[in-house]
Write an enzyme that holds these catalytic residues in place. Structure first.
Site, PDB file in Angstrom:
ATOM      1  N   GLY A  33       0.850  -1.216   0.007  1.00  0.00           N
ATOM      2  CA  GLY A  33      -0.080   0.037   0.163  1.00  0.00           C
ATOM      3  C   GLY A  33       0.747   1.346   0.194  1.00  0.00           C
ATOM      4  O   GLY A  33       1.833   1.345  -0.599  1.00  0.00           O
ATOM      5  N   GLY A  34       0.433   2.275   0.745  1.00  0.00           N
ATOM      6  CA  GLY A  34       1.069   3.323   0.830  1.00  0.00           C
ATOM      7  C   GLY A  34       2.619   3.428   1.327  1.00  0.00           C
ATOM      8  O   GLY A  34       3.462   4.196   1.115  1.00  0.00           O
TER       9      GLY A  34
ATOM     10  N   GLY B   1      23.031   9.346 -30.924  1.00  0.00           N
ATOM     11  CA  GLY B   1      22.672   9.942 -29.849  1.00  0.00           C
ATOM     12  C   GLY B   1      23.240   9.689 -28.742  1.00  0.00           C
ATOM     13  O   GLY B   1      23.314  10.280 -27.577  1.00  0.00           O
ATOM     14  N   ALA B   2      23.553   8.146 -28.720  1.00  0.00           N
ATOM     15  CA  ALA B   2      24.256   7.521 -27.290  1.00  0.00           C
ATOM     16  C   ALA B   2      25.603   8.027 -27.098  1.00  0.00           C
ATOM     17  O   ALA B   2      25.908   8.369 -25.946  1.00  0.00           O
ATOM     18  CB  ALA B   2      24.283   6.111 -27.303  1.00  0.00           C
TER      19      ALA B   2
END
Length: 521
Positions: free
Chosen positions: A187-188, A416-417
């Site tokens: 949960g939280g 781009g790498a």
């Protein structure tokens, strides 16, 4: 929208511990345990029970160094007859201690008391010790083993999580925060570890998920176990939530101590130094760019022997990240892994690298980047999955970083790498290249198909000749050195001494200060 609740972990039963008993989040407790404090070290002469949570804290900290705080705190809830179940400590032990002689703030949830469930008082104890750490500028280590939000306290329990999250964010990038998951975390509760710098999970008992198997089955009719839903293997290999996985609790605690050995007590302190150690021998890296190898062998030949601690080794295996030491000083290492996906960058690798670069920059660890990549992984799945947006995270993290940043191109850096992997244009302090390395917009085969399309159509037999020409005229490291995109071309055996000399001369770039937070990726 996925519900955030802790009810899904009630079905997970903690192991029996001598002197304690298993309990769910709402299980009754006997009068003796209600009267006995459940926290850490006691005042002289006091007789305190040593449960599993306390044992973990005493194992983690230096002998006789742990001092408990708020050991007598109790919840104030009267609904559902909760006034009859008010154990001292409220299911969490909080305090301060020392790890390797360095002050640390700690908390450990006690699953044997009210299932370790979190209510208002339980949360306030955690927040108070975190505030102590913030003021004292010391790390925080949290041992998580909880049944989730205490259902009987309703919104007060959920607000307690909110206060913890706020403290996590306020301290991000200022003091190291480490989460050790030793049991259920649902949960939280899962968001607090996700906001911390390092998450360590115990292999068998630890589970992390927003909603547990029972809730999943009720809502989606999907029949899953806790292990397949949120076990350590899931978070190490698929989600990337876990940085390290330990065989048992003792190993998890040792890993937490080891992680701290690389990090400063706060961003305003220098990282701890240790005695330098000679590296492993430099391996023979294949000259043929298409032949894979394990880049971790190169890493170990650059850094001090036995100092490399790889993080998230099972997630995004095409990018290696981890802490190490160079001549005794902690550094962060980022390296393309030709053994996995040929060392291409993809969505997961970009996000993994971005958070690690940001972590190192926040705490003043210089960055060493070893580059051997043919580019970003192409394909419709990557594009639709947001590789542009997520790849930009890695680019942004490097461009923003102010710690010393050194890059070594081992064999190739294309497209781009090449830019994203800490290029000179992106702000690297120095870029070295091994002799024979290549840098270009793309590999020779693809480039020749575009540049010499008509020539190849007329005479396909010229392909090898044209590839050799492109490699000579566009890809050689010497061409990049001419333009000062590469500072120096070196032999592999010179890598460590060159990097050590550059770091030793980095001066004010290593000055401790607050730079930024460690935003989750």
């Amino acid at each position: 929208m996925t519900p955030i609740d802790g009810t899904s972990t009630v079905e997970l039963t903690p192991p029996q511990v001598p002197g304690t008993r298993s309990a769910g989040a709402t299980a009754p407790i006997d009068a003796a345990s209600a009267a006995a404090p459940t926290g850490g070290s006691a005042p002289a002469g006091a007789d305190r029970p040593v449960g599993l949570a306390r044992r973990h804290l005493l194992t983690l900290t230096d002998p006789d160094s742990f001092v408990e705080l708020a050991s007598m705190a109790r919840h104030r809830v009267t609904a559902f007859d909760m006034q009859r179940r008010r154990p001292a400590g409220d299911g969490v032990i909080t305090g301060i201690g020392r790890i390797d002689r360095r002050p640390v703030a700690l908390f450990a949830q006690d699953s044997a008391v009210l299932g370790g469930s979190l209510g208002e008082t339980h949360a306030d104890k955690i927040v108070r010790v975190m505030r102590w750490a913030e003021r004292a500028r010391t790390p925080v280590v949290g041992l998580i083993d909880s049944g989730g939000a205490r259902i009987q306290e309703g919104v007060s329990a959920l607000d307690g999580y909110g206060r913890i999250f706020q403290a996590n964010v306020r301290q991000s990038g200022r003091i190291p925060q480490i989460s050790v998951i030793l049991g259920p975390c649902a949960g939280g509760a899962t968001y607090s570890p996700a906001l911390t710098d390092i998450v360590i999970m115990q292999r068998q008992r630890a589970h992390m998920f927003l909603t547990g198997p029972a809730v999943v089955k009720a809502v989606t009719r999907e029949d899953v176990t806790a292990e397949t839903l949120g076990g350590s293997d899931v978070h190490m290999r698929q989600s990337g939530v876990a940085h390290l996985v330990a065989a048992d609790a003792d190993e998890a605690l040792r890993l937490a101590s080891r992680v701290l050995s690389y990090l400063p007590s706060s961003c305003w302190d220098q990282p701890p130094r240790s005695t330098p150690a000679p590296p492993e021998p430099m391996p023979d890296v294949p000259i043929n760019h298409r032949i894979p190898y394990d880049v971790r062998r190169v890493v170990r030949a650059v850094v001090d022997r036995d100092s490399f601690l790889e993080l998230q080794p099972g997630f995004a295996r095409n990018l290696v990240t981890g802490f190490a030491r160079l001549e005794g000083s902690p550094v962060g290492v980022v390296a393309n892994q030709p053994n996995a996906m040929a060392g291409t960058l993809d969505i997961n690798a970009a996000e993994k690298g971005a958070r690690f670069v940001r972590l190192c920059d926040a705490f003043g660890l210089p960055l060493i980047t070893l580059v051997d990549t043919p580019g970003f992984l192409p394909g419709a799945r990557q594009e639709s999955g947001g590789v542009i947006r997520r790849g930009a995270k890695l680019l942004f993290a490097y461009a923003e970083a102010t710690v010393p940043r050194l890059t070594v191109v081992l064999r190739k850096a294309f497209g781009g790498a090449y830019i994203v992997m800490n290029s000179k244009a992106l702000g690297a302090d120095a870029v070295l290249a091994w002799r024979g390395a290549q840098m270009a917009v793309m590999g020779a085969e693809g480039a020749v198909d575009i540049i010499y399309r008509r020539d190849l159509a007329a005479d396909p037999g010229r392909r090898d000749e044209l590839i050799a020409r492109y490699q000579d005229e566009a890809m050689r490291a010497e061409l990049s050195a001419d333009r000062m995109s590469v500072d120096e071309i070196i032999e592999p055996v010179s890598t460590r001494p060159m990097l050590a000399a550059l770091l030793a001369a980095s001066g004010d770039a290593r000055r401790p200060r607050f730079r930024h937070d460690n935003l989750p990726q």
